[in-house]
Design an enzyme around this catalytic site. Structure first.
Site, PDB file in Angstrom:
ATOM      1  N   ILE A  23     -21.852   4.092  40.552  1.00 52.52           N
ATOM      2  CA  ILE A  23     -22.742   5.180  40.141  1.00 52.52           C
ATOM      3  C   ILE A  23     -24.187   4.684  40.055  1.00 52.52           C
ATOM      4  O   ILE A  23     -25.116   5.355  40.537  1.00 52.52           O
ATOM      5  CB  ILE A  23     -22.265   5.760  38.786  1.00 52.52           C
ATOM      6  CG1 ILE A  23     -20.927   6.506  38.985  1.00 52.52           C
ATOM      7  CG2 ILE A  23     -23.325   6.684  38.188  1.00 52.52           C
ATOM      8  CD1 ILE A  23     -20.237   6.935  37.693  1.00 52.52           C
ATOM      9  N   ASP A  69     -27.507  -9.464  32.129  1.00 51.53           N
ATOM     10  CA  ASP A  69     -26.278  -9.021  31.460  1.00 51.53           C
ATOM     11  C   ASP A  69     -26.685  -8.168  30.258  1.00 51.53           C
ATOM     12  O   ASP A  69     -27.299  -8.670  29.317  1.00 51.53           O
ATOM     13  CB  ASP A  69     -25.485 -10.258  31.014  1.00 51.53           C
ATOM     14  CG  ASP A  69     -24.150  -9.899  30.381  1.00 51.53           C
ATOM     15  OD1 ASP A  69     -23.958  -8.732  29.978  1.00 51.53           O
ATOM     16  OD2 ASP A  69     -23.302 -10.802  30.279  1.00 51.53           O
ATOM     17  N   SER A 146     -18.856   9.123  29.166  1.00 52.81           N
ATOM     18  CA  SER A 146     -17.705   9.327  30.045  1.00 52.81           C
ATOM     19  C   SER A 146     -16.973  10.576  29.578  1.00 52.81           C
ATOM     20  O   SER A 146     -17.012  10.922  28.393  1.00 52.81           O
ATOM     21  CB  SER A 146     -16.744   8.146  29.959  1.00 52.81           C
ATOM     22  OG  SER A 146     -15.497   8.468  30.555  1.00 52.81           O
ATOM     23  N   TYR A 159     -12.372   2.077  24.990  1.00 53.50           N
ATOM     24  CA  TYR A 159     -13.407   2.517  25.930  1.00 53.50           C
ATOM     25  C   TYR A 159     -13.978   3.866  25.485  1.00 53.50           C
ATOM     26  O   TYR A 159     -15.204   4.055  25.447  1.00 53.50           O
ATOM     27  CB  TYR A 159     -12.805   2.626  27.329  1.00 53.50           C
ATOM     28  CG  TYR A 159     -13.727   3.187  28.385  1.00 53.50           C
ATOM     29  CD1 TYR A 159     -14.621   2.358  29.064  1.00 53.50           C
ATOM     30  CD2 TYR A 159     -13.704   4.544  28.722  1.00 53.50           C
ATOM     31  CE1 TYR A 159     -15.466   2.873  30.050  1.00 53.50           C
ATOM     32  CE2 TYR A 159     -14.545   5.058  29.698  1.00 53.50           C
ATOM     33  CZ  TYR A 159     -15.427   4.224  30.359  1.00 53.50           C
ATOM     34  OH  TYR A 159     -16.257   4.734  31.329  1.00 53.50           O
ATOM     35  N   LYS A 163     -17.934   4.943  24.308  1.00 50.40           N
ATOM     36  CA  LYS A 163     -18.737   5.958  24.997  1.00 50.40           C
ATOM     37  C   LYS A 163     -19.089   7.122  24.058  1.00 50.40           C
ATOM     38  O   LYS A 163     -20.184   7.686  24.143  1.00 50.40           O
ATOM     39  CB  LYS A 163     -17.970   6.483  26.210  1.00 50.40           C
ATOM     40  CG  LYS A 163     -17.781   5.432  27.309  1.00 50.40           C
ATOM     41  CD  LYS A 163     -19.127   4.974  27.873  1.00 50.40           C
ATOM     42  CE  LYS A 163     -18.979   4.250  29.182  1.00 50.40           C
ATOM     43  NZ  LYS A 163     -20.257   3.937  29.813  1.00 50.40           N
ATOM     44  N   THR A 194     -15.507   4.904  42.642  1.00 52.22           N
ATOM     45  CA  THR A 194     -16.219   3.618  42.590  1.00 52.22           C
ATOM     46  C   THR A 194     -15.174   2.509  42.438  1.00 52.22           C
ATOM     47  O   THR A 194     -13.981   2.775  42.273  1.00 52.22           O
ATOM     48  CB  THR A 194     -17.154   3.567  41.362  1.00 52.22           C
ATOM     49  OG1 THR A 194     -16.331   3.570  40.183  1.00 52.22           O
ATOM     50  CG2 THR A 194     -18.127   4.732  41.330  1.00 52.22           C
ATOM     51  N   TYR A 204      -4.999   6.036  34.092  1.00 47.08           N
ATOM     52  CA  TYR A 204      -5.245   7.340  33.462  1.00 47.08           C
ATOM     53  C   TYR A 204      -3.979   8.184  33.381  1.00 47.08           C
ATOM     54  O   TYR A 204      -3.922   9.163  32.645  1.00 47.08           O
ATOM     55  CB  TYR A 204      -6.342   8.114  34.214  1.00 47.08           C
ATOM     56  CG  TYR A 204      -7.738   7.650  33.836  1.00 47.08           C
ATOM     57  CD1 TYR A 204      -8.442   8.273  32.809  1.00 47.08           C
ATOM     58  CD2 TYR A 204      -8.322   6.576  34.468  1.00 47.08           C
ATOM     59  CE1 TYR A 204      -9.707   7.847  32.445  1.00 47.08           C
ATOM     60  CE2 TYR A 204      -9.586   6.129  34.115  1.00 47.08           C
ATOM     61  CZ  TYR A 204     -10.279   6.765  33.103  1.00 47.08           C
ATOM     62  OH  TYR A 204     -11.527   6.331  32.729  1.00 47.08           O
TER      63      TYR A 204
HETATM   64  N1  LIG Z   1     -16.182   5.604  37.877  1.00 43.05           N
HETATM   65  C1  LIG Z   1     -15.772   6.466  36.974  1.00 43.05           C
HETATM   66  O1  LIG Z   1     -14.773   7.174  37.193  1.00 43.05           O
HETATM   67  C2  LIG Z   1     -16.534   6.637  35.686  1.00 43.05           C
HETATM   68  C3  LIG Z   1     -16.193   7.708  34.844  1.00 43.05           C
HETATM   69  C4  LIG Z   1     -16.866   7.882  33.645  1.00 43.05           C
HETATM   70  C5  LIG Z   1     -17.876   7.014  33.292  1.00 43.05           C
HETATM   71  N2  LIG Z   1     -18.182   5.973  34.108  1.00 43.05           N
HETATM   72  C6  LIG Z   1     -19.256   5.079  33.663  1.00 43.05           C
HETATM   73  O2  LIG Z   1     -20.257   5.067  34.682  1.00 43.05           O
HETATM   74  C7  LIG Z   1     -20.899   3.784  34.691  1.00 43.05           C
HETATM   75  C8  LIG Z   1     -20.827   3.205  36.086  1.00 43.05           C
HETATM   76  O3  LIG Z   1     -19.456   3.039  36.426  1.00 43.05           O
HETATM   77  P1  LIG Z   1     -18.986   2.650  37.903  1.00 43.05           P
HETATM   78  O4  LIG Z   1     -17.738   3.372  38.148  1.00 43.05           O
HETATM   79  O5  LIG Z   1     -20.122   2.750  38.819  1.00 43.05           O
HETATM   80  O6  LIG Z   1     -18.622   1.092  37.646  1.00 43.05           O
HETATM   81  P2  LIG Z   1     -18.440  -0.105  38.679  1.00 43.05           P
HETATM   82  O7  LIG Z   1     -18.173   0.401  40.034  1.00 43.05           O
HETATM   83  O8  LIG Z   1     -17.447  -1.021  38.037  1.00 43.05           O
HETATM   84  O9  LIG Z   1     -19.895  -0.820  38.641  1.00 43.05           O
HETATM   85  C9  LIG Z   1     -20.306  -1.341  37.425  1.00 43.05           C
HETATM   86  C10 LIG Z   1     -21.757  -1.721  37.490  1.00 43.05           C
HETATM   87  O10 LIG Z   1     -22.161  -2.166  36.194  1.00 43.05           O
HETATM   88  C11 LIG Z   1     -22.602  -3.519  36.272  1.00 43.05           C
HETATM   89  N3  LIG Z   1     -22.242  -4.214  35.044  1.00 43.05           N
HETATM   90  C12 LIG Z   1     -21.024  -4.338  34.475  1.00 43.05           C
HETATM   91  N4  LIG Z   1     -21.098  -5.068  33.355  1.00 43.05           N
HETATM   92  C13 LIG Z   1     -22.398  -5.401  33.210  1.00 43.05           C
HETATM   93  C14 LIG Z   1     -23.123  -6.161  32.272  1.00 43.05           C
HETATM   94  N5  LIG Z   1     -22.515  -6.751  31.231  1.00 43.05           N
HETATM   95  N6  LIG Z   1     -24.458  -6.287  32.433  1.00 43.05           N
HETATM   96  C15 LIG Z   1     -25.085  -5.717  33.492  1.00 43.05           C
HETATM   97  N7  LIG Z   1     -24.460  -4.997  34.425  1.00 43.05           N
HETATM   98  C16 LIG Z   1     -23.139  -4.850  34.290  1.00 43.05           C
HETATM   99  C17 LIG Z   1     -21.968  -4.097  37.511  1.00 43.05           C
HETATM  100  O11 LIG Z   1     -22.711  -5.215  37.976  1.00 43.05           O
HETATM  101  P3  LIG Z   1     -22.045  -6.301  38.989  1.00 43.05           P
HETATM  102  O12 LIG Z   1     -21.979  -5.625  40.341  1.00 43.05           O
HETATM  103  O13 LIG Z   1     -23.001  -7.438  38.972  1.00 43.05           O
HETATM  104  O14 LIG Z   1     -20.695  -6.632  38.475  1.00 43.05           O
HETATM  105  C18 LIG Z   1     -22.034  -2.883  38.438  1.00 43.05           C
HETATM  106  O15 LIG Z   1     -23.329  -2.716  38.950  1.00 43.05           O
HETATM  107  C19 LIG Z   1     -20.196   2.941  33.624  1.00 43.05           C
HETATM  108  O16 LIG Z   1     -20.937   3.030  32.428  1.00 43.05           O
HETATM  109  C20 LIG Z   1     -18.865   3.634  33.454  1.00 43.05           C
HETATM  110  O17 LIG Z   1     -18.304   3.409  32.187  1.00 43.05           O
HETATM  111  C21 LIG Z   1     -17.543   5.751  35.285  1.00 43.05           C
END
Ligand SMILES: NC(=O)c1ccc[n+]([C@@H]2O[C@H](COP(=O)([O-])OP(=O)(O)OC[C@H]3O[C@@H](n4cnc5c(N)ncnc54)[C@H](OP(=O)(O)O)[C@@H]3O)[C@@H](O)[C@H]2O)c1
Length: 261
Positions: A23, A69, A146, A159, A163, A194, A204
């Protein structure tokens, strides 16, 4: 992208945490497409972050990748300082970094609690604290909650709580930041295609349905639009909240979940 949309972030500077993948990467792409210069924060995936910066640069955009981080507020502070040093100002914070967690109550350790809250909750609060001194009136902050904050899933307590706290943070911070002319909101994405969803999607499903229903079958009945979101569809919500189009919106969480009731 129309020229009217491009103008939304012309001359603006944004920091996107968690911008290397998923995202956050889609948010960085969208903001750059609409004219912003973007500092992309990431935890460890230097290759993905560098590839995105190169892609955005090839398209004529301005972007820089910074390892930071968010569990360490000092590193987040350094990311924001770098953005200001590189691009001269800060207009938008899009806080997208997050980590997933599934486990039943009896297995949750205090180390799990600290790890999940350090990134998803503490990380976002201190990103705001570091960004605010650089944001003038009209500055905009978008945090990430979320759908899980307001919907029950088996084993998802830690989690979801991390959130839900974010939704309370934007509500309360809106009063403080409103005095400075800064708006703060959150997006609550539903299932989005993602790495996070690929790695955790099956969790889930209720364990009693194991072997009886797979994720795609569950999506047909659990989500009104019957599919996962594309990251770009969720990024459009961040761009809205980060733009002057959302000028009179603050303290709220936008549910962007395809109808997951
Ligand atoms: N995907 C879903 O279905 C979904 C649904 C609801 C909410 N969300 C929320 O949306 C956000 C993005 O999710 P996503 O699905 O895009 O996740 P993702 O594909 O796992 O990507 C996670 C991103 O966050 C970075 N990250 C993780 N831990 C970190 C830390 N400690 N410090 C700095 N950067 C960090 C990662 O960096 P690296 O690449 O360096 O590891 C990556 O850029 C999150 O907050 C997640 O909880 C996602």
């Amino acid at each position: 992208m129309s020229s009217a949309q491009k103008a939304r972030f012309e001359g603006k500077v944004a920091v996107v945490t968690g911008g290397s993948r998923g995202i956050g990467a889609a948010v960085a792409r969208r903001l750059v497409q609409e004219g912003a210069a973007v500092a992309i924060g990431y935890r460890g995936n230097q290759e993905a972050a560098a590839a995105l910066v190169a892609e955005l640069g090839d398209g004529g955009g301005r972007a820089v990748a910074v390892q930071a981080d968010v569990a360490d507020p000092e590193q987040t502070g350094a990311l924001i300082e770098r953005a200001v040093a590189e691009f001269g100002r800060l207009d938008v914070l899009a806080s997208c970094a997050g980590i997933e967690h599934f486990d039943a109550l009896e297995n949750i350790t205090s180390a799990d609690f600290d790890r999940v809250f350090a990134v998803n909750t503490r990380g976002q609060l201190f990103a705001v604290q570091h960004a605010v001194p650089h944001l003038g009136a009209g500055g905009r902050i978008v945090l990430t909650s979320s759908v899980s904050a307001s919907k029950a899933f088996f084993g998802h307590t830690l989690y979801a709580a991390s959130k839900a706290a974010v939704e309370s943070m934007v509500l309360n911070l809106s009063a403080e930041l409103g005095r400075k002319g800064i708006a703060i909101n959150a997006i609550a994405p539903g299932g989005t295609a993602t790495d996070m969803a690929r790695e955790n999607g099956a969790s889930y499903l209720h364990p009693d349905l194991a072997g009886k229903q797979d994720l795609s079958e569950w999506l047909q009945v659990g989500v009104a639009l019957r599919r996962l979101a594309e990251p770009s569809e969720v990024a459009a919500g961040y761009a809205f909240l980060a733009s002057a189009d959302a000028a009179y919106m603050t303290g709220r969480t936008l549910q962007l979940d395809g109808g997951m009731f």
